[in-house]
Design an enzyme around this catalytic site. Structure first.
Site, short mmCIF file in Angstrom:
data_model
loop_
_atom_site.label_atom_id
_atom_site.label_comp_id
_atom_site.label_asym_id
_atom_site.label_seq_id
_atom_site.Cartn_x
_atom_site.Cartn_y
_atom_site.Cartn_z
CG HIS A 142 6.62 -9.24 4.39
ND1 HIS A 142 7.27 -8.58 3.63
CD2 HIS A 142 7.00 -9.11 5.51
CE1 HIS A 142 8.28 -7.71 4.09
NE2 HIS A 142 7.84 -7.90 5.34
CG ASP A 165 -3.67 -0.93 5.43
OD1 ASP A 165 -4.01 -0.02 4.80
OD2 ASP A 165 -4.43 -1.66 6.04
CD GLU A 173 -7.58 -0.38 6.07
OE1 GLU A 173 -7.07 -0.87 7.28
OE2 GLU A 173 -6.74 -0.97 5.08
P1 FAD Z 1 6.35 -13.64 -0.03
O1 FAD Z 1 5.80 -13.95 1.09
O2 FAD Z 1 7.66 -13.81 -0.16
O3 FAD Z 1 5.57 -14.64 -1.45
C1 FAD Z 1 4.11 -14.87 -1.04
C2 FAD Z 1 3.70 -15.63 -2.28
O4 FAD Z 1 3.91 -15.05 -3.43
C3 FAD Z 1 4.63 -17.02 -2.36
O5 FAD Z 1 3.77 -18.24 -2.85
C4 FAD Z 1 5.43 -16.81 -3.43
O6 FAD Z 1 5.95 -17.95 -3.94
C5 FAD Z 1 4.92 -15.83 -4.43
N1 FAD Z 1 5.69 -15.13 -4.99
C6 FAD Z 1 6.38 -14.04 -4.47
N2 FAD Z 1 7.14 -13.14 -5.41
C7 FAD Z 1 6.51 -13.88 -6.35
C8 FAD Z 1 6.78 -13.24 -7.83
N3 FAD Z 1 7.60 -12.33 -8.32
N4 FAD Z 1 6.07 -14.07 -8.85
C9 FAD Z 1 5.20 -14.94 -8.40
N5 FAD Z 1 5.09 -15.51 -7.39
C10 FAD Z 1 5.75 -14.52 -6.55
N6 FAD Z 1 -1.66 -7.86 2.24
C11 FAD Z 1 -2.45 -7.06 1.63
O7 FAD Z 1 -3.19 -7.37 0.65
N7 FAD Z 1 -2.79 -5.84 2.47
C12 FAD Z 1 -1.81 -5.40 3.34
O8 FAD Z 1 -2.26 -4.29 3.98
C13 FAD Z 1 -0.99 -6.21 3.87
N8 FAD Z 1 -0.56 -5.73 4.78
C14 FAD Z 1 0.64 -6.44 5.43
C15 FAD Z 1 1.26 -6.19 6.47
C16 FAD Z 1 2.53 -6.68 6.95
C17 FAD Z 1 3.36 -6.45 7.99
C18 FAD Z 1 2.50 -8.21 6.45
C19 FAD Z 1 3.84 -9.15 6.94
C20 FAD Z 1 1.90 -8.69 5.23
C21 FAD Z 1 0.88 -7.90 4.84
N9 FAD Z 1 0.13 -8.21 3.67
C22 FAD Z 1 -1.03 -7.17 3.33
C23 FAD Z 1 0.40 -9.45 3.26
C24 FAD Z 1 1.13 -9.41 1.84
O9 FAD Z 1 0.58 -9.02 0.82
C25 FAD Z 1 1.62 -10.94 1.59
O10 FAD Z 1 2.49 -11.38 2.68
C26 FAD Z 1 2.28 -10.89 0.33
O11 FAD Z 1 2.74 -12.48 0.16
C27 FAD Z 1 3.51 -10.10 0.12
O12 FAD Z 1 4.68 -10.43 0.83
P2 FAD Z 1 6.15 -10.87 -0.06
O13 FAD Z 1 6.22 -9.87 -1.13
O14 FAD Z 1 7.18 -10.89 1.12
O15 FAD Z 1 5.88 -12.29 -0.52
#
Ligand code: FAD
Length: 560
Positions: free
Chosen positions: A114, A181, A298
């Site tokens: 994400h 969110d 918010e």
């Molecule tokens: P990824 O995108 O897969 O990874 C993000 C980073 O974290 C990378 O550097 C990865 O290597 C690292 N990572 C992933 N998993 C681990 C792990 N287990 N251990 C160590 N490192 C790891 N954020 C907010 O704070 N509040 C919100 O309300 C919010 N809303 C969102 C809504 C949408 C539709 C989207 C797309 C994103 C939103 N986000 C929000 C952002 C979100 O927190 C980040 O994208 C976050 O990275 C989580 O996505 P992911 O779990 O897919 O992680």
């Protein structure tokens, strides 16, 4: 949905090619810069010798999927291979193998991708597909979510989605306190950033709500850490952008859960009135008339005609008391916007009740005070009664609607900033009333504006947030989607203009979910001297060969 599909796909693939290791390694894209590790010809043999139960794939489909992300803005260099771990030990084995090499290969944990700028990528290296943890080798997702009613906590695998954490906790009448969110994000992914939403003013970000972590460091060491034990690693990993270790388990504290939410939306004609009210609401210690009455605070900015016109589409299907149900709502909102000079603001809040959170009459009384005291445009209030789960998971409905019309997988050049409280009105004047209104784009997506109490953030963690004297800072999320030809370029230019505007106006903002093209940007613009020194020190301790999360572009080679 993503996880289930992936799991099915993986199970099928596992049957046919489990432990079928790499035959060839794709050369990393020649046009990429220095941070690409070029796999040597012996790389496949090394992976073959890992002796792990994990599935490893290097086909184009797997590597393309692992390098794509929600941002869909730039094409990140693909990994050479993807590891689908069956258990944390598989990840530890991979990291130890990398570490043992004279020239280590990059490894990145990928939650659901994400991210918006390739942060979860491992150019030329190995992406670890976190959702497959526990799914291969006979495990199950639910086995990696375990509630202790006595201890009032949940142990969640780093790959678990927050929505599943919610449902597991609610089965025992319990809930975590701090959310994002959107709940279809992984625990490890949000804890690597901060995890923020409208509850953070009271409870802090998600990284302030963790008791213990299982982490695998860059050298492949598996460590259980907390504030009391290996506290420096614990703090480093929280908000650590994946730089210090892979989170394989987080222990999240739980509290008794409410069952319902009164969801309130109020329109404002100016930033000063909105932010003034938001600050009164989040000032939980001052004892003012409205302080602490909302559990969630918010705000959104409606800065262009498209958003103002589509506001009605946010209308709930059932509303207990709402101007949404009035037939001429679109015309009324448009007229209000015109009178306000083209920009409207919306305060979005919720009051929880039911279950552990008190009865309906209490919430009615609080609401009465709020609707009397807050300085919104009279007649422009919407109040809905929804379930607690329905409120927390509300963004999912929007996702499904966008998916249905093909607008979920478009480019998302998002920009998130933390701003000092004292400059938020300058920012509003320069950005919401000027830059965002210049040059019509067909872009869509929310623009968020809401305050945080700094004392709920822990400055020992790796997260970067404004730490000036001011007690309150603001989150601005400019979360737009490029839907028509030319949108992406225009939105990227606007983002640049916003950052330039802040620099020229001396508004010391920092990016949340940050992106910088190179280390100098990180060092100078993001961390600053003191935080950079600590970040470097931690990197030297926990991942000196700079193996982890190279997609963040902070470190591109082992530290000297
Ligand atoms: P990824 O995108 O897969 O990874 C993000 C980073 O974290 C990378 O550097 C990865 O290597 C690292 N990572 C992933 N998993 C681990 C792990 N287990 N251990 C160590 N490192 C790891 N954020 C907010 O704070 N509040 C919100 O309300 C919010 N809303 C969102 C809504 C949408 C539709 C989207 C797309 C994103 C939103 N986000 C929000 C952002 C979100 O927190 C980040 O994208 C976050 O990275 C989580 O996505 P992911 O779990 O897919 O992680």
């Amino acid at each position: 949905m993503v996880v289930i599909n992936k799991a099915q796909e993986m199970t099928m693939a596992a049957l046919s090619v489990l432990n079928c290791l790499l035959k060839t390694v794709q050369a990393a894209r020649a046009n990429d810069d220095a941070h690409v590790w070029m796999p040597a010809s012996s790389f496949p043999d090394e992976l073959r010798d890992l002796g792990v139960a994990a599935l490893i794939r290097d086909d184009a489909e797997a590597t393309a999927l692992a390098s794509a992300d929600f941002g869909n803005v730039s094409v990140a260099p693909p990994p050479a291979a993807v590891l689908y771990p069956s258990c944390p030990a598989d990840i530890a084995a991979l990291l130890r193998a990398s570490c043992a090499r004279p020239s280590p290969f990059p490894v990145s944990a990928r939650g659901c991708g994400h991210s918006v700028r390739g942060q979860a990528g491992a150019p030329g290296g190995v992406v670890v597909d976190m959702p497959s943890l526990g799914q291969l080798g006979g495990g199950s997702t639910s086995g990696r979510l375990s509630v202790s009613v006595e201890g009032q906590y949940i142990d969640a695998g780093g790959e678990q989605l927050w929505v599943d954490v919610l449902h597991s906790a609610l089965a025992h009448g319990l809930t975590p306190r701090s959310w994002t969110d959107y709940l279809h994000l992984t625990v490890g992914g949000t804890l690597s950033n901060a995890g923020i939403s409208g509850q953070a003013f009271r409870h802090g970000p998600q990284i302030s709500n963790v008791q213990e972590l299982d982490v695998i460091t860059g050298s492949g060491e598996m460590v259980t850490c907390s504030k009391e034990k290996d506290g420096d690693l614990f703090d480093a990993v929280l908000g650590g952008l994946g730089q210090f270790g892979v989170i394989t388990r987080a222990r999240i504290p739980l509290v008794p859960a409410p069952t319902r939410a009164r969801w309130v939306r109020l329109l404002y004609t100016g930033a000063a009135a909105l932010t003034g009210d938001q600050e009164r609401l989040i000032d939980v210690e001052c004892g003012g008339t409205v302080s602490g009455l909302m559990d969630y605070v918010e705000g959104t900015v409606l800065a262009d005609k498209g958003l103002i016109g589509s506001w009605r589409s946010l209308s709930p299907s059932s509303s207990s008391s709402s101007f949404f149900s009035e037939p001429d709502v679109a015309a009324r909102v448009a007229k209000l916007a015109e009178e306000a000079g083209g920009v409207l603001y919306c305060l979005e809040g919720a009051l929880y009740y039911g279950g552990a959170a008190g009865g309906e009459s209490d919430v009615d009384k609080k609401l009465e005070v709020l609707l009397r005291e807050l300085r919104y445009a009279r007649g422009f209030a919407s109040v809905q009664d929804v379930s607690y789960v329905g409120f927390l998971d509300r963004v999912r409905d929007g996702e499904l609607k966008l998916r249905a019309v093909g607008l979920w997988d478009v480019p998302h050049p998002w920009l998130n900033l933390f701003l000092p409280r004292s400059r938020v009105l300058d920012f509003a004047a320069g950005v919401f009333h000027d830059i965002l209104r210049r040059g019509a784009t067909g872009a869509m997506g929310p623009v968020l504006l809401y305050p945080m109490n700094r004392n709920r953030w822990d400055s020992e963690t790796s997260a970067v947030f404004p730490e000036e004297e001011e007690e309150v800072f603001y989150t601005v999320g400019i979360l737009r989607s490029a839907v028509s030809d030319g949108d992406l370029g225009r939105l990227e230019e606007q983002n640049e203009e916003i950052l330039r505007f802040c620099e020229e106006a001396g508004i010391s903002c920092v990016q949340y979910l940050p992106y910088y093209a190179d280390q100098t940007g990180w060092q100078k613009k993001h961390f600053g001297p003191a935080k950079w020194a600590r970040f470097m020190e931690r990197k030297r301790k926990y991942d000196p060969k700079a193996i982890l999360s190279r997609g963040q572009r902070i470190f591109t080679a082992p530290l000297a």
